[in-house]
Design an enzyme around this catalytic site. Sequence first.
Site, mmCIF file in Angstrom:
data_model
loop_
_atom_site.group_PDB
_atom_site.id
_atom_site.type_symbol
_atom_site.label_atom_id
_atom_site.label_comp_id
_atom_site.label_asym_id
_atom_site.label_seq_id
_atom_site.Cartn_x
_atom_site.Cartn_y
_atom_site.Cartn_z
ATOM 1 N N SER A 282 -13.769 -3.681 0.621
ATOM 2 C CA SER A 282 -14.737 -2.956 -0.229
ATOM 3 C C SER A 282 -16.177 -3.269 0.154
ATOM 4 O O SER A 282 -16.999 -3.602 -0.711
ATOM 5 C CB SER A 282 -14.497 -3.259 -1.708
ATOM 6 N N PRO A 283 -16.550 -3.186 1.437
ATOM 7 C CA PRO A 283 -17.919 -3.531 1.849
ATOM 8 C C PRO A 283 -18.958 -2.551 1.317
ATOM 9 O O PRO A 283 -20.156 -2.850 1.358
ATOM 10 C CB PRO A 283 -17.843 -3.481 3.378
ATOM 11 N N LEU A 284 -18.515 -1.389 0.817
ATOM 12 C CA LEU A 284 -19.439 -0.402 0.250
ATOM 13 C C LEU A 284 -19.415 -0.435 -1.274
ATOM 14 O O LEU A 284 -19.743 0.556 -1.935
ATOM 15 C CB LEU A 284 -19.094 0.998 0.765
ATOM 16 N N GLY B 211 -24.343 5.677 -2.768
ATOM 17 C CA GLY B 211 -25.299 6.420 -3.585
ATOM 18 C C GLY B 211 -24.718 7.631 -4.281
ATOM 19 O O GLY B 211 -25.427 8.330 -5.004
ATOM 20 N N LYS B 212 -23.426 7.883 -4.095
ATOM 21 C CA LYS B 212 -22.829 9.107 -4.639
ATOM 22 C C LYS B 212 -22.808 9.138 -6.163
ATOM 23 O O LYS B 212 -22.684 10.203 -6.761
ATOM 24 C CB LYS B 212 -21.417 9.294 -4.095
ATOM 25 N N LEU C 284 -22.132 1.954 -3.268
ATOM 26 C CA LEU C 284 -23.309 1.743 -2.423
ATOM 27 C C LEU C 284 -23.636 2.939 -1.539
ATOM 28 O O LEU C 284 -24.692 2.964 -0.907
ATOM 29 C CB LEU C 284 -23.120 0.489 -1.566
ATOM 30 N N TYR D 57 0.844 -1.190 0.000
ATOM 31 C CA TYR D 57 0.000 0.000 0.000
ATOM 32 C C TYR D 57 0.887 1.250 0.000
ATOM 33 O O TYR D 57 1.720 1.435 0.894
ATOM 34 C CB TYR D 57 -0.921 0.034 1.212
#
Length: 327
Positions: A207-209, A216-217, A214, A53
């Site tokens: 990446s749970p979103l 909504g952006k 998710l 990273y």
Amino acid sequence: MEQRYLGRTGLRVSRIGLGTLTWGRDTDEHDAADLLKAFWDAGGTLVDTADVYGGGEAEHLLGRLVDSLIPRQDLVIATKAGNVPDPYRRVNGSRGHLLAALDASLERLGTDYVDLWQVHAFDPATPLEETLQAVDQAVSSGRVRYAGVSNFCGWQLAKAATWQLATPGVRTRLASTQMEYSLLQRGIEREVLPAALDLGIGLLPSSPLGRGVLTGKYRQGTPSGSRGASERLAPFVEPYLDDAAARIVDAVATAADGLATSPLQVALAWVRDRPGVTAPIVGARNAAQLTEALSVEVLSLPYEIRQALDDVSAPVHRYPDQDWSTL
């Protein structure tokens, strides 16, 4: 924040983890300090990083902050080794590479041990037993407390975990597997998750979103300053901007409206409370985003909403996952 046991081990971690993928690259030291402090203040303990990273800068930055901001013993530091910036060999699971990478990680982190060390990916060019010997050696030396894997498919995870449980001698039980998992990516439910549940391995969803989708952006387009607007990260987001994903995002937004909360919180609560999940890893860009994510601690989705989200996002799994006689 509630603490959960990681797999079938005695290690307890916060049920939300803090990811550092962008640290030292897109997230500077000031923002990283704000993130870590907000996470710790909320009762968070699990901080996930990797030797690749930011080209090592994420570990460097985390090490400096732990030394000056947060007591080392208050955190569960997880890092990874095995991914290499080589176009001809993207994964190196050899014993020599892994142990050298661990030493380098410890130096950058400024600590003499990591709580959780994860093999970043399966290396088809290295015998699996050699990779796992490196894990055992790292644990027996005291430089690693617990071990896991990342990005192993179902048979790879089952083989590795079974080897550790069945091979004679003192072997290190695999504590965790880190895999992408969200309402937009449920592929691990086919084989990885059943294997993890059966073998007592805790799942750490990355990446749970849904890579940010998710939240909504992206419903009205790609906002400036988002990952989707970044030349480097746009290809990472683009697969989740299709019509099928849009239907799932709309369902999440509808559920959020009904619960007077945000799509981010609904999506995160869904994955946090899935069977087998220990702690989703959240990578926020700033403290405000992280605070919103951490506020999911008080949210528990009603059964009807969980079922509706399950239905709208359900992957198609047929043979051999279903009984052949029903096909």
